[in-house]
Every structure is written in C-alpha cells, then in structure tokens.
Write an enzyme that holds these catalytic residues in place. Structure first.
Site, PDB file in Angstrom:
ATOM      1  N   TYR A   1       1.194   5.654  -0.401  1.00  0.00           N
ATOM      2  CA  TYR A   1       0.674   6.803   0.353  1.00  0.00           C
ATOM      3  C   TYR A   1       0.926   8.009  -0.542  1.00  0.00           C
ATOM      4  O   TYR A   1       1.634   8.917  -0.190  1.00  0.00           O
ATOM      5  CB  TYR A   1       1.480   6.862   1.664  1.00  0.00           C
ATOM      6  CG  TYR A   1       1.036   7.802   2.737  1.00  0.00           C
ATOM      7  CD1 TYR A   1      -0.248   7.752   3.274  1.00  0.00           C
ATOM      8  CD2 TYR A   1       1.920   8.735   3.273  1.00  0.00           C
ATOM      9  CE1 TYR A   1      -0.616   8.597   4.300  1.00  0.00           C
ATOM     10  CE2 TYR A   1       1.559   9.583   4.303  1.00  0.00           C
ATOM     11  CZ  TYR A   1       0.283   9.514   4.810  1.00  0.00           C
ATOM     12  OH  TYR A   1      -0.078  10.352   5.844  1.00  0.00           O
TER      13      TYR A   1
ATOM     14  N   ARG B   1       0.221  15.436  13.209  1.00  0.00           N
ATOM     15  CA  ARG B   1       1.517  16.010  13.565  1.00  0.00           C
ATOM     16  C   ARG B   1       1.469  17.525  13.599  1.00  0.00           C
ATOM     17  O   ARG B   1       0.869  18.106  14.486  1.00  0.00           O
ATOM     18  CB  ARG B   1       2.604  15.497  12.608  1.00  0.00           C
ATOM     19  CG  ARG B   1       2.983  14.034  12.859  1.00  0.00           C
ATOM     20  CD  ARG B   1       4.125  13.593  11.966  1.00  0.00           C
ATOM     21  NE  ARG B   1       3.802  13.787  10.551  1.00  0.00           N
ATOM     22  CZ  ARG B   1       3.135  12.881   9.796  1.00  0.00           C
ATOM     23  NH1 ARG B   1       2.804  11.737  10.306  1.00  0.00           N
ATOM     24  NH2 ARG B   1       2.862  13.141   8.535  1.00  0.00           N
TER      25      ARG B   1
ATOM     26  N   ASP C   1       0.846  -1.190   0.000  1.00  0.00           N
ATOM     27  CA  ASP C   1       0.000   0.000   0.000  1.00  0.00           C
ATOM     28  C   ASP C   1       0.884   1.243   0.000  1.00  0.00           C
ATOM     29  O   ASP C   1       1.748   1.389   0.861  1.00  0.00           O
ATOM     30  CB  ASP C   1      -0.909  -0.006   1.240  1.00  0.00           C
ATOM     31  CG  ASP C   1      -2.044   1.003   1.121  1.00  0.00           C
ATOM     32  OD1 ASP C   1      -2.348   1.444  -0.001  1.00  0.00           O
ATOM     33  OD2 ASP C   1      -2.619   1.347   2.168  1.00  0.00           O
TER      34      ASP C   1
ATOM     35  N   HIS D   1      -3.929  13.878   0.668  1.00  0.00           N
ATOM     36  CA  HIS D   1      -4.184  12.990   1.801  1.00  0.00           C
ATOM     37  C   HIS D   1      -3.035  13.045   2.804  1.00  0.00           C
ATOM     38  O   HIS D   1      -3.256  13.195   4.011  1.00  0.00           O
ATOM     39  CB  HIS D   1      -4.389  11.556   1.313  1.00  0.00           C
ATOM     40  CG  HIS D   1      -4.498  10.547   2.426  1.00  0.00           C
ATOM     41  ND1 HIS D   1      -5.577  10.500   3.287  1.00  0.00           N
ATOM     42  CD2 HIS D   1      -3.655   9.564   2.829  1.00  0.00           C
ATOM     43  CE1 HIS D   1      -5.396   9.526   4.169  1.00  0.00           C
ATOM     44  NE2 HIS D   1      -4.231   8.941   3.916  1.00  0.00           N
TER      45      HIS D   1
ATOM     46  N   TYR E   1       1.075   2.735  15.588  1.00  0.00           N
ATOM     47  CA  TYR E   1       1.835   2.896  14.354  1.00  0.00           C
ATOM     48  C   TYR E   1       3.272   3.387  14.507  1.00  0.00           C
ATOM     49  O   TYR E   1       4.071   3.257  13.588  1.00  0.00           O
ATOM     50  CB  TYR E   1       1.066   3.756  13.350  1.00  0.00           C
ATOM     51  CG  TYR E   1       1.257   5.253  13.468  1.00  0.00           C
ATOM     52  CD1 TYR E   1       2.062   5.943  12.552  1.00  0.00           C
ATOM     53  CD2 TYR E   1       0.627   5.992  14.471  1.00  0.00           C
ATOM     54  CE1 TYR E   1       2.229   7.313  12.639  1.00  0.00           C
ATOM     55  CE2 TYR E   1       0.783   7.344  14.558  1.00  0.00           C
ATOM     56  CZ  TYR E   1       1.587   8.010  13.638  1.00  0.00           C
ATOM     57  OH  TYR E   1       1.744   9.355  13.738  1.00  0.00           O
TER      58      TYR E   1
ATOM     59  N   THR F   1      -4.824   6.380  -0.073  1.00  0.00           N
ATOM     60  CA  THR F   1      -6.067   7.161  -0.117  1.00  0.00           C
ATOM     61  C   THR F   1      -5.968   8.290  -1.133  1.00  0.00           C
ATOM     62  O   THR F   1      -4.990   9.033  -1.140  1.00  0.00           O
ATOM     63  CB  THR F   1      -6.339   7.751   1.266  1.00  0.00           C
ATOM     64  OG1 THR F   1      -6.273   6.693   2.209  1.00  0.00           O
ATOM     65  CG2 THR F   1      -7.700   8.405   1.340  1.00  0.00           C
TER      66      THR F   1
HETATM   67 CA    CA Z   1      -4.230   2.811   2.651  1.00  0.00          CA
END
Ligand code: CA
Length: 413
Positions: free
Chosen positions: A127, A141, A125, A132, A243, A348
C-alpha cells in the site's frame, strides 16, 4: 548506450524491443506450453533454441524450457537467466544467427496463447503510494489526518490470495457478498455495485530465502527476478463492510490479473530514478543506497462492451513512496521467508494530480464525480462488459522497454 540492431522486424513503438526481452509462457495449436521471449510482434521459442544446444552452458536440463511456468527456469539463478537473456540478444542481432536457419524458432504473438507466467506460491499486496493512501484516508476516515501514524514508518501490506491470480485476458466475474447499504443497520447479500480496478505493478521473487533469515535492502535486488503489470480488482462495498479490524478479504480475493511477460530488472536498469524524499527518516533496516524507483509510464483504459476505449488514468511507477528493496526488507525482517514465484504487488499507484489516480474509487471520488466516457456514458465504478486495460512502458531517447498490457473484462452474474 550503443545501439543494438536486430534482424527481427520490430516496430519502433514496440514494448518488446531488443533491449527488453522479457520471459513468459506461451502455447499455440501445435506447441505445448513452454518458455518464450518476446521480441517485437514475435516470440522466441526457447524450447526450440535449447534443442539446438545453444543454451546448454547455463541450462543442462532442457526440460525447464518445456514447463507450464517459469519457476524452474527462474530457479537457475540470476547468473544463468541473465546470461540466457544476453545469449538470446546475441542470437537476435547476429546476421548469421543459427535461429535464422531451420524452422520455427520465432512464433507470431498473434498465434500464441499466453499463460500465467509463474506458479504463484504466495501473494503479498503493499500500500506504498502516498497519494493513494492519502486519497483513501481522506474518503474513508479523516481528511485532516488521512495517513495513519504508521504509514511513513513502514511499507504497509497484507497477505493476499495466490489461487485467484489470473493471466491477462481472463474474464473477471462480478463478485457477490455482504454489503451494508447506506444508512442501514443490517447487511444484505448482493452483487457488488462498486467494482473497481487497482493499477499496480508486481515484482516476482527469483530466489528462495531461508526461514529466520531477513533479506537486507542491500541484498534485496538479488531476490527479484522481474516485474509485471498487475490489476488488483476490488469490490469497494464488500471491502468497506468487512475490512475492520483485520483488513482486506473477500473484497479483494475474487481475482487479480497479471500481465504475461516478466520484464527483468536488468532490462529496467536504464530507467532507475530517485524516489520521493522519505521524511521522517526510516529505521536503519529500511535505509538503502542509490536510486531504486523506476520511471515507468502507466495508463488505464476502460472499453465498454460495444464501444471504444477511454483512457481514465495516466500514472507512473516512479511515484511510489516505498521501493521494492524496502518492501522486501520489511516483509522478511521478522524472518518470514520468500519462495520463487511469489508475487509482491506495489499497491495502487496514484500520482499527485487528478487524472493520475490508480482506481475508480479515487478517479470518481467515491462515486461523487462520475467520469465521461468517449461513447457519452458515464462511470463511477465498473459495469458488466467493461474491459479494463492497463499498459506500462519505460522510454528514453534511445530505447523503449515495455510490459504490453494486462486486461480483463467484467462479466455479470
Ligand atoms: Ca491493492
């Protein structure tokens, strides 16, 4: 572009026009799982077409059409699979087509069950939407420095979980996990209260590479069979606690949904557009020639258990900062190999404006801006019984090439 007429009745707004012809795996009460091609509201049964000897030239072993996944079909190679797609197009346009004779080459989609189209070996996946990544950076953050320093230099990604990728229509069970309540010092174990979708597209690897051999951006398209819609379900509260420092884990791997029809790169060719300008300039191995973004309109709807659907987002795949060639070149630049059926998701896909964001996290801004549904209820995240539907299609003045939908309903514990 010349207009192509098919003898099959295809509604004008159908995603599955004669220009599309995506591949999938279907079954019916009387047909075991097999390879099919979508046309309008029908499916061309390739096992039956092959039985007539019409695909012999490219697929001498007919058993590849009777498989539970497209992997062996895809392994024929692009020369063969492209030729088969064009042959099907010919057969669907020829008024004297052998498909019109004899029984049952066309099956109504309403009578078919769709299956996971490929056996997924590995799932990655990315990013790659700057909107996004910026939105998430602002929320989690620093609003002033939302993007991390590496973001514009490489397509950030992580290795996901292949075993929990499911075909559209499969219910998704709300996950439980460790969650740190606001202000608390100790985590609790409970069902996720921040269950979310992620609007993504995924590309399917169509050619094996060798360990130790990077795939260049110039060669990358040859390794991509086609694309599908992808919902990377996410539990934000589990994700937020777990995470750091190694990234997504149980907040992600409880399920991802993929649409059943794989649309080939050839079918999407008319919809290529330039992506955003990449500044600063990328390293040489990430440079590429020509337009490699795709203008594919995307939307997300939420349908509560007892009510009608509300469209909560309209986005477009063309917004991607990093394109597929760059993602694949980066993925393999260290020598990592890829295999047929591997799924690489975009991350996303958010657009620049409110209304085009690709997750509830962004749409309702971390729970602070509830959205109104047509039934009068509100949402910040997903509720049990919510059905999430994602759709995507490309369209110009002449033709439409679409993906159908990927959908899934949340079930409670
Ligand atoms: Ca994702």
């Amino acid at each position: 572009m010349t207009t192509i007429h098919t003898w099959v009745n295809v509604p004008t707004d159908s995603d599955f026009s004669i220009y599309n012809l995506p591949f999938g795996i279907f079954s019916t009460t009387t047909r075991t799982p097999r390879v099919g091609v979508a046309i309008g509201e029908q499916i061309v049964d390739l096992q039956e077409v092959a039985k007539q000897g019409l695909l012999q030239e490219w697929a001498p072993d007919q058993s590849i059409f009777s498989e539970k996944s497209l992997n062996r079909f895809i392994a024929l190679g692009k020369v063969a699979t492209s030729a088969i797609r064009l042959k099907i197009q010919d057969l669907l346009t020829d008024d004297h087509s052998p498909l019109k004779q004899g029984p049952s080459v066309l099956v109504p989609q309403s009578e078919a069950t769709m299956h996971l189209p490929v056996e997924v070996g590995d799932y990655t996946d990315f990013y790659s939407s700057i909107e996004h990544a910026t939105n998430v950076g602002k929320m989690f953050r620093d609003p002033a420095n939302a993007l991390l320093p590496n973001w514009k230099h490489l397509p950030v990604g992580y290795h996901g979980r292949a075993s929990s990728i499911v075909v559209s229509g499969t219910p998704i069970q709300r996950p439980s996990g460790q969650i740190l309540p606001k202000g608390a010092e100790q985590p609790v174990f409970q069902p996720s209260a921040r269950l979310d979708f992620e609007l993504e597209m995924a590309f399917i690897i169509g050619k094996e590479s060798q360990l130790g051999q990077p795939i260049s951006t110039a060669a990358a398209a040859d390794y991509i069979f086609g694309l599908a819609l992808f919902n990377d379900w996410s539990a934000r509260d589990i994700q937020q606690w777990e995470y750091v420092p190694l990234g997504p884990f149980l907040g992600k791997n409880f399920g991802s949904s993929i649409s059943p029809w794989i649309v080939t790169l050839e079918a999407l060719e008319p919809f290529k557009v330039n992506g955003p300008v990449q500044e600063p300039a990328v390293l040489p191995y990430l440079q590429f020639e020509g337009p490699w973004n795709y203008d594919i309109a995307l939307e997300v709807g939420i349908q509560p258990a007892t009510n009608s659907e509300t469209i909560v987002s309209r986005s477009n795949y063309k917004f991607m900062y990093w394109n597929m060639l760059q993602q694949l070149a980066h993925h393999t630049v260290n020598g990592c190999n890829v295999r047929i059926g591997d799924v690489m998701a975009s991350g996303t896909i958010s657009g620049p404006e409110e209304g085009s964001f690709g997750s509830m996290l962004e749409i309702a801004w971390m729970g602070t801006k509830p959205i109104q549904m047509v039934d009068g209820s509100t949402r910040t995240f997903l509720q049990d019984g919510d059905r999430v539907i994602m759709r995507g299609f490309a369209q110009n003045a002449q033709i439409r090439v679409g993906f159908g939908a990927v959908e899934g309903t949340i079930i409670g514990k």
